[in-house]
Design a protein around this motif. Sequence first.
Motif, PDB file in Angstrom:
ATOM      1  N   ASN A  97       0.888  -1.212  -0.001  1.00 43.53           N
ATOM      2  CA  ASN A  97       0.015  -0.031   0.058  1.00 43.53           C
ATOM      3  C   ASN A  97       0.838   1.180   0.113  1.00 43.53           C
ATOM      4  O   ASN A  97       0.544   2.419  -0.546  1.00 43.53           O
ATOM      5  N   LYS A 100       1.916   1.506  -3.555  1.00 45.83           N
ATOM      6  CA  LYS A 100       0.970   1.974  -4.345  1.00 45.83           C
ATOM      7  C   LYS A 100       0.494   3.612  -4.268  1.00 45.83           C
ATOM      8  O   LYS A 100       0.357   4.290  -5.313  1.00 45.83           O
ATOM      9  N   PHE A 101       0.506   3.881  -2.924  1.00 45.44           N
ATOM     10  CA  PHE A 101       0.284   5.348  -2.684  1.00 45.44           C
ATOM     11  C   PHE A 101       1.261   6.145  -3.426  1.00 45.44           C
ATOM     12  O   PHE A 101       0.778   7.147  -4.016  1.00 45.44           O
ATOM     13  N   LYS A 104       0.665   6.505  -7.135  1.00 46.57           N
ATOM     14  CA  LYS A 104      -0.392   7.332  -7.666  1.00 46.57           C
ATOM     15  C   LYS A 104       0.068   8.755  -7.670  1.00 46.57           C
ATOM     16  O   LYS A 104      -0.725   9.745  -7.905  1.00 46.57           O
ATOM     17  N   ILE A 106       0.217  10.733  -5.024  1.00 45.84           N
ATOM     18  CA  ILE A 106      -0.314  11.617  -4.000  1.00 45.84           C
ATOM     19  C   ILE A 106       0.697  12.449  -3.177  1.00 45.84           C
ATOM     20  O   ILE A 106       0.445  13.592  -2.834  1.00 45.84           O
TER      21      ILE A 106
ATOM     22  N   MET B  23      -8.019   9.050   0.362  1.00 44.17           N
ATOM     23  CA  MET B  23      -8.414   8.961  -1.033  1.00 44.17           C
ATOM     24  C   MET B  23      -9.783   8.461  -0.993  1.00 44.17           C
ATOM     25  O   MET B  23     -10.464   8.095  -1.983  1.00 44.17           O
ATOM     26  N   HIS B 111      -7.045  -3.769   0.531  1.00 40.68           N
ATOM     27  CA  HIS B 111      -7.153  -3.327  -1.178  1.00 40.68           C
ATOM     28  C   HIS B 111      -7.243  -1.986  -1.255  1.00 40.68           C
ATOM     29  O   HIS B 111      -8.540  -1.428  -1.396  1.00 40.68           O
ATOM     30  N   LEU B 112      -6.347  -0.879  -1.514  1.00 33.66           N
ATOM     31  CA  LEU B 112      -6.484   0.536  -1.562  1.00 33.66           C
ATOM     32  C   LEU B 112      -7.716   0.749  -2.393  1.00 33.66           C
ATOM     33  O   LEU B 112      -8.388   1.745  -2.322  1.00 33.66           O
ATOM     34  N   GLU B 113      -7.682   0.390  -3.589  1.00 30.38           N
ATOM     35  CA  GLU B 113      -8.624   0.698  -4.690  1.00 30.38           C
ATOM     36  C   GLU B 113     -10.101   0.558  -4.424  1.00 30.38           C
ATOM     37  O   GLU B 113     -10.699   1.229  -4.750  1.00 30.38           O
ATOM     38  N   ILE B 114     -10.383  -0.727  -3.504  1.00 28.57           N
ATOM     39  CA  ILE B 114     -11.926  -0.896  -3.277  1.00 28.57           C
ATOM     40  C   ILE B 114     -12.053  -0.539  -1.915  1.00 28.57           C
ATOM     41  O   ILE B 114     -13.182  -0.649  -1.488  1.00 28.57           O
ATOM     42  N   GLU B 117     -15.099   1.827  -1.697  1.00 28.74           N
ATOM     43  CA  GLU B 117     -16.407   0.984  -1.882  1.00 28.74           C
ATOM     44  C   GLU B 117     -16.734   0.292  -0.882  1.00 28.74           C
ATOM     45  O   GLU B 117     -18.013   0.164  -0.338  1.00 28.74           O
ATOM     46  N   HIS B 130     -14.553  -9.475   3.336  1.00 27.22           N
ATOM     47  CA  HIS B 130     -13.653  -9.008   2.026  1.00 27.22           C
ATOM     48  C   HIS B 130     -12.358  -9.578   2.367  1.00 27.22           C
ATOM     49  O   HIS B 130     -11.472  -8.766   2.947  1.00 27.22           O
TER      50      HIS B 130
END
Lengths: 310, 132
Positions: A97, A100-101, A104, A106, B23, B111-114, B117, B130
């Motif tokens: 993470n 990924k951060f 992006k 950010i 985010m 899971h950063l993307e979801i 949601e 999840h």
Amino acid sequence: MDTVNLPITESQPVLSTVDSSAAYETTIAQLKKTIAQLEQQHDDDMVELQAINDEFERAYDEAEQARKDVERANNVKSAFLASMSHELRTPLNAIINFSKFLKKGIPGPLTEEQDQLIGNIADSGQHLLNLINDVLDMSKIESGSLKLYIEPEIDLREIIETATRYTGTLLSDKDVVLQKELPETLPKLMGDRKRLLQVMLNILSNACKFTEHGHIKISAREEKNNIVIAITDTGPGIAADDFKDVFTAFKQTSSGLRQGGSGTGLGMPISQKLVEAHKGRIWFESQLAAGTTFYVELPLQSGLQPERSA
Amino acid sequence: MTHILYVEDDPFSRDVVRMAQRMSPDISGLTVFDDSRDFEHKLLELQPQPDLILLDIHMKPYSGFEMLKMIRSHAEFDRTYVVALTASVMNEEVRMLQEAGFQGGISKPLHLEIFPELIQRIMNGERIWHVW
């Protein structure tokens, strides 16, 4: 065993008493001998029986001990896997993470090289996580403890949509078009949503990984009480010599390795077991330099029992 | 808009959720407890009260299970969702969370993307398990 001939006395005349008395003695002696023999035989049999019994009990104890050993070893293995999974997931949470951060942008803009390197960290972390998940799944499958959480009505369209959304990013740098040919509606079926998504992700991510040009097409149709999903790619194809390795655990096809595949060799064997647990079938057709199609067939009436809602 | 309380003793995991909040436009606020000491008291003092509580499970002195019990002993949190955020994801472990009354479980790595949601679905009353 000896037979004993009993003298016939009832019809003998009285005059023959002396003779018959002698015969009687002889008979008694014979009977005694026979009884002694029988007793000896019985004792011998008892000794032999006892020996057989002892041996049986020993074998039973050994089998029982072996069963307990296996059970203990399995418990140790499960505990080890649970602990390994937990201990690795915590640092992977940070590795995957944070990278990924950063990627992006950010916290701030990256140079192209930094972006590339950070992407590599994220991918490697994700690969390690996939490996842990696959090893856990394979271990559950081998021990027969893989459990499906069956829902009464799952929508394969939705599963396919989710799978394409997750894997679409794998194609972002490639000249490959992802196409879907799905009917307006598909009958719902019983199944484990997460596990069927896992199967779709395994097949689709393989297709995305190996296809450099052309297209990947996903179609689904109803056919004779089944739903058949086909995933076709225009990738390098699988060599006939490698067909047998596709569903073999820890085996990566040599054609796949030449293409720079970096999987665990567990994705397809796990997918096969998961599809079979849904009473379905999975198979593929492939031709070198033309592409591969994987098929997943799931019965509409699988006879699976839905879980009570948690 | 959702205000989240997250109780977590691992500093990196706390940072990951802080990043996830940046985010997620629907997460209006995030309060983080670094440990479970004095949990009940700190929770009752908290302003504003959270809409969703994310609990790590393996914590001291109180585990996630014990913190859940404390939350459920106060009627004012009847409408607060409590979800486990944990790296323990074996079948048996998930079953224990469900039986204890957690209203969902999210596995680490997050899971950063979801994540946004998932939070939204939890706040819509969906029970999310999840496990990734």
